[in-house]
Design an enzyme around this catalytic site. Structure first.
Site, mmCIF file in Angstrom:
data_model
loop_
_atom_site.group_PDB
_atom_site.id
_atom_site.type_symbol
_atom_site.label_atom_id
_atom_site.label_comp_id
_atom_site.label_asym_id
_atom_site.label_seq_id
_atom_site.Cartn_x
_atom_site.Cartn_y
_atom_site.Cartn_z
ATOM 1 N N THR A 89 0.816 -1.210 0.000
ATOM 2 C CA THR A 89 0.000 0.000 0.000
ATOM 3 C C THR A 89 0.856 1.269 0.000
ATOM 4 O OG1 THR A 89 -1.441 1.302 1.454
ATOM 5 C CG2 THR A 89 -0.130 -0.365 2.512
ATOM 6 N N ASP A 90 0.285 2.356 -0.507
ATOM 7 C CA ASP A 90 0.967 3.656 -0.462
ATOM 8 C C ASP A 90 1.177 4.133 0.979
ATOM 9 O OD1 ASP A 90 -1.702 4.267 0.101
ATOM 10 O OD2 ASP A 90 -1.893 5.831 -1.422
ATOM 11 N N GLU A 91 0.396 3.549 1.918
ATOM 12 C CA GLU A 91 0.478 4.027 3.302
ATOM 13 C C GLU A 91 1.848 3.763 3.929
ATOM 14 O OE1 GLU A 91 -2.664 3.767 5.994
ATOM 15 O OE2 GLU A 91 -4.222 3.516 4.485
ATOM 16 N N TYR A 146 -1.531 -0.322 11.112
ATOM 17 C CA TYR A 146 -1.760 -1.066 9.865
ATOM 18 C C TYR A 146 -0.588 -0.851 8.899
ATOM 19 C CZ TYR A 146 -3.303 -1.488 4.980
ATOM 20 O OH TYR A 146 -3.364 -1.770 3.638
ATOM 21 N N LYS A 183 2.293 -3.427 7.284
ATOM 22 C CA LYS A 183 2.473 -3.617 5.832
ATOM 23 C C LYS A 183 3.929 -3.286 5.442
ATOM 24 C CE LYS A 183 -0.159 -4.605 3.140
ATOM 25 N NZ LYS A 183 -0.611 -5.946 2.664
HETATM 26 P P1 NAD Z 1 -9.958 -6.969 2.584
HETATM 27 O O1 NAD Z 1 -9.938 -6.697 4.048
HETATM 28 O O2 NAD Z 1 -11.192 -6.666 1.807
HETATM 29 O O3 NAD Z 1 -9.600 -8.497 2.300
HETATM 30 C C1 NAD Z 1 -8.636 -9.194 3.023
HETATM 31 C C2 NAD Z 1 -8.905 -10.681 2.825
HETATM 32 O O4 NAD Z 1 -7.872 -11.404 3.508
HETATM 33 C C3 NAD Z 1 -10.230 -11.149 3.413
HETATM 34 O O5 NAD Z 1 -10.898 -11.983 2.489
HETATM 35 C C4 NAD Z 1 -9.830 -11.927 4.658
HETATM 36 O O6 NAD Z 1 -10.733 -12.969 4.974
HETATM 37 C C5 NAD Z 1 -8.462 -12.451 4.250
HETATM 38 N N1 NAD Z 1 -7.593 -12.720 5.400
HETATM 39 C C6 NAD Z 1 -7.366 -11.923 6.466
HETATM 40 N N2 NAD Z 1 -6.513 -12.516 7.297
HETATM 41 C C7 NAD Z 1 -6.182 -13.711 6.751
HETATM 42 C C8 NAD Z 1 -5.337 -14.773 7.129
HETATM 43 N N3 NAD Z 1 -4.637 -14.721 8.262
HETATM 44 N N4 NAD Z 1 -5.225 -15.844 6.316
HETATM 45 C C9 NAD Z 1 -5.929 -15.914 5.175
HETATM 46 N N5 NAD Z 1 -6.759 -14.941 4.763
HETATM 47 C C10 NAD Z 1 -6.884 -13.853 5.539
HETATM 48 O O7 NAD Z 1 -8.706 -6.184 2.023
HETATM 49 P P2 NAD Z 1 -8.502 -5.526 0.576
HETATM 50 O O8 NAD Z 1 -8.963 -4.134 0.632
HETATM 51 O O9 NAD Z 1 -9.000 -6.432 -0.465
HETATM 52 O O10 NAD Z 1 -6.911 -5.490 0.525
HETATM 53 C C11 NAD Z 1 -6.179 -6.562 -0.056
HETATM 54 C C12 NAD Z 1 -4.701 -6.233 0.044
HETATM 55 O O11 NAD Z 1 -4.439 -4.998 -0.628
HETATM 56 C C13 NAD Z 1 -4.221 -6.042 1.472
HETATM 57 O O12 NAD Z 1 -2.932 -6.608 1.572
HETATM 58 C C14 NAD Z 1 -4.155 -4.534 1.639
HETATM 59 O O13 NAD Z 1 -3.162 -4.164 2.569
HETATM 60 C C15 NAD Z 1 -3.783 -4.100 0.240
HETATM 61 N N6 NAD Z 1 -4.211 -2.746 -0.143
HETATM 62 C C16 NAD Z 1 -5.516 -2.373 -0.041
HETATM 63 C C17 NAD Z 1 -5.898 -1.099 -0.463
HETATM 64 C C18 NAD Z 1 -7.341 -0.661 -0.429
HETATM 65 O O14 NAD Z 1 -7.618 0.505 -0.739
HETATM 66 N N7 NAD Z 1 -8.289 -1.522 -0.103
HETATM 67 C C19 NAD Z 1 -4.944 -0.198 -0.951
HETATM 68 C C20 NAD Z 1 -3.623 -0.617 -1.036
HETATM 69 C C21 NAD Z 1 -3.262 -1.893 -0.641
#
Ligand code: NAD
Length: 307
Positions: free
Chosen positions: A122-124, A146, A150
């Site tokens: 993530t950009d964070e 968080y 990451k």
């Molecule tokens: P989300 O919370 O919607 O999905 C996370 C998924 O991971 C869920 O299905 C959850 O059940 C699963 N999960 C959690 N812990 C787990 C574990 N221990 N073992 C197996 N599965 C597990 O998140 P998202 O928004 O889809 O983000 C996905 C990735 O992208 C993350 O790594 C997040 O840091 C990154 N990200 C998200 C954003 C955003 O804007 N949403 C931006 C940049 C990066």
């Protein structure tokens, strides 16, 4: 190619699984613990796809992960605890999944010797910036638990590349929006609340700026990084669409024809980053660019949540 996609029942992961099954010949195993954030509904219509297998399980489960990684050509790690507010209330699950889970995956990759490990970040991790944009060489300065977990995962993954020569690629995207996002996140939450005539709670004065990318654009960028990225490299993924949170709330209100009076300013999130923005020249040099305008993406997203 056989892909192991962790966190594929979440927001971005499920959009990625759908994209891969729709547009490539790759086979996909989805590993997801189905936490509060994951749902099989997100995979509706592709759960029984002939090139897809779903496994319920935890990325910290060494035995399970070792077996699944041994059968994979590449691993993409989307699994994470992903909500900043929850990490402020309790960082334990973030450390367990985002750091230890990544380490378990990396050790399994080391043992199995696969073609690529893509860490979704993530950009964070860069922290906030008042002006300008972050490029991939900028120092990491995460400012909430968080983001700190990451950033730790990024550093672990990079260290396995340097120390063990594991083919690691890291993508760092800006804020995603689109279908299948959990309703605790800003755009789904504001859309459903505005439609129900409920208040839209905005942190602080609502001037925090985020760069919004439509989830399908991010998924295409991740696929590009998987297929064309260089080992050991980081790729920023963004859209250039920067908006204050207040501006996003106003756009949603306009789209659902609600009242501006619904906006309610609430006490700011502790350590709330003011602005993130990314230089995306590196991923663009691999042939990717975002194709969804904010207007178009927001319209589609709002329609999805209203339905
Ligand atoms: P989300 O919370 O919607 O999905 C996370 C998924 O991971 C869920 O299905 C959850 O059940 C699963 N999960 C959690 N812990 C787990 C574990 N221990 N073992 C197996 N599965 C597990 O998140 P998202 O928004 O889809 O983000 C996905 C990735 O992208 C993350 O790594 C997040 O840091 C990154 N990200 C998200 C954003 C955003 O804007 N949403 C931006 C940049 C990066």
């Amino acid at each position: 190619m056989q892909l192991l996609v962790t966190g594929g029942a979440g927001f971005i992961g499920s959009n990625f699984v759908r994209l891969v099954l729709r547009e490539t010949d790759h086979e996909v195993t989805t590993l997801d613990a189905l936490t509060y954030a994951g749902s099989l509904d997100n995979l509706e219509g592709v759960l029984d796809h002939p090139r897809h297998e779903f496994v319920e399980g935890n990325i910290s489960d060494e035995g399970l992960v070792s077996d699944l990684v041994a059968d994979a050509d590449v691993v993409l790690n989307f699994a994470a605890e992903s909500h900043v507010d929850r990490s402020i209330n309790g960082a334990g699950p973030f450390v367990e999944t985002n750091i230890r889970g990544t380490q378990v995956l990396l050790d399994a990759v080391l043992e199995a010797g696969i073609d690529r490990f893509l860490q979704v970040s993530t950009d964070e991790v860069y922290g906030e910036t008042a002006e300008g944009v972050f490029d991939e060489g900028d120092p990491l300065n995460p400012r909430n638990p968080y983001a700190a977990t990451k950033a730790s995962a990024d550093l672990l993954a990079k260290s396995y590349y340097t120390t063990h020569d594991i083919p690691v690629v890291i993508t760092r995207s800006s804020n995603n929006y689109g279908p299948r996002q959990h309703e605790e996140k800003l755009i789904p939450k504001f859309t459903t609340r505005a439609a129900e005539g409920k208040s839209l709670p905005l942190y602080g004065d609502g001037t925090n700026v985020r760069e919004w990318i439509y989830v399908k654009d991010n998924c295409r960028a991740i696929l590009t990084a998987l297929e064309k990225g260089q080992d050991g490299e980081v790729y920023n993924i963004g859209s250039g669409n920067e908006f204050e949170n207040k501006g996003v709330a106003e756009r949603i209100i306009e789209e659902v024809a609600a009242s501006e009076d619904l906006i309610e300013f609430v006490e700011d999130r502790p350590g709330h980053d003011q602005r993130y923005a990314l230089d995306t020249g590196k991923i663009e040099s691999l042939g990717w660019e975002p194709t969804t305008s904010f207007d178009e993406g927001l319209e589609r997203t709002i329609e999805y949540y209203l339905n």
